[in-house]
Design a protein around this motif. Sequence first.
Motif, PDB file in Angstrom:
ATOM      1  N   THR A 107      34.740 -58.331  55.291  1.00 51.53           N
ATOM      2  CA  THR A 107      35.195 -60.141  55.315  1.00 51.53           C
ATOM      3  C   THR A 107      35.725 -60.453  54.068  1.00 51.53           C
ATOM      4  OG1 THR A 107      33.849 -60.824  57.594  1.00 51.53           O
ATOM      5  CG2 THR A 107      34.763 -62.448  55.572  1.00 51.53           C
ATOM      6  N   HIS A 154      36.864 -58.115  52.059  1.00 53.48           N
ATOM      7  CA  HIS A 154      37.531 -58.053  51.608  1.00 53.48           C
ATOM      8  C   HIS A 154      38.914 -58.444  52.111  1.00 53.48           C
ATOM      9  CE1 HIS A 154      40.597 -53.836  51.127  1.00 53.48           C
ATOM     10  NE2 HIS A 154      40.958 -54.778  51.798  1.00 53.48           N
ATOM     11  N   GLU A 155      38.685 -59.349  53.506  1.00 45.43           N
ATOM     12  CA  GLU A 155      40.187 -59.871  53.780  1.00 45.43           C
ATOM     13  C   GLU A 155      40.800 -60.912  52.675  1.00 45.43           C
ATOM     14  OE1 GLU A 155      41.155 -61.959  58.243  1.00 45.43           O
ATOM     15  OE2 GLU A 155      39.337 -60.668  57.512  1.00 45.43           O
ATOM     16  N   SER A 204      43.658 -61.737  51.243  1.00 45.85           N
ATOM     17  CA  SER A 204      44.604 -62.797  51.631  1.00 45.85           C
ATOM     18  C   SER A 204      45.056 -63.749  50.504  1.00 45.85           C
ATOM     19  CB  SER A 204      44.208 -63.523  52.480  1.00 45.85           C
ATOM     20  OG  SER A 204      42.944 -64.181  52.554  1.00 45.85           O
TER      21      SER A 204
END
Length: 173
Positions: A145, A147-148, A152
């Motif tokens: 999470t 990392h995302e 983003s």
Amino acid sequence: RNIRWPFHRIVAGAWAVIDFPAGGALPIVRRIEVLDRRVGDEVAIVERFFAALCDYPNAVSVSWGGEFKDLQVLRMIASVHGLRLPPALRILSPFTPLRLDLNIATATKGHLVHLPEYAKACDVPTKAVSSKDIGPAALAGDWPTVHEQVLSDVFTTSIIAARHLASQGLVGP
């Protein structure tokens, strides 16, 4: 209730190296890197980021709100752990040509807004997870999470940067 910046710790980081060829219609993504505690502690993450900045000495470092917290934390980490700041981070003025803080550039003397607010207003994709949920995700070791989220942020900031630079006549055909 309000955590002051010296107590923020780096548990993840992401960056992209993007070229805007003279006269080119499209930017070229040269490198994307995402690091979190799975690859090392905050010193290891910062050292890799500093190395990336040194690998591209003519690049302009672009951030959203970096002048307000990120640079303070990076400078603190460098001083505490004996790291040498890359040239782009040594200059204290937020108006150096080596850095562009899009939060400042887009607000001018208006209100500063959060990246997701600006992105939403411009129809730019943004974070899948609320910013307030990232700290708890990091504490829980939910690195996918985190990392995302940081990735983003890089994509969102890159799109806004490309639009901003084009609107200024600094990139594009």
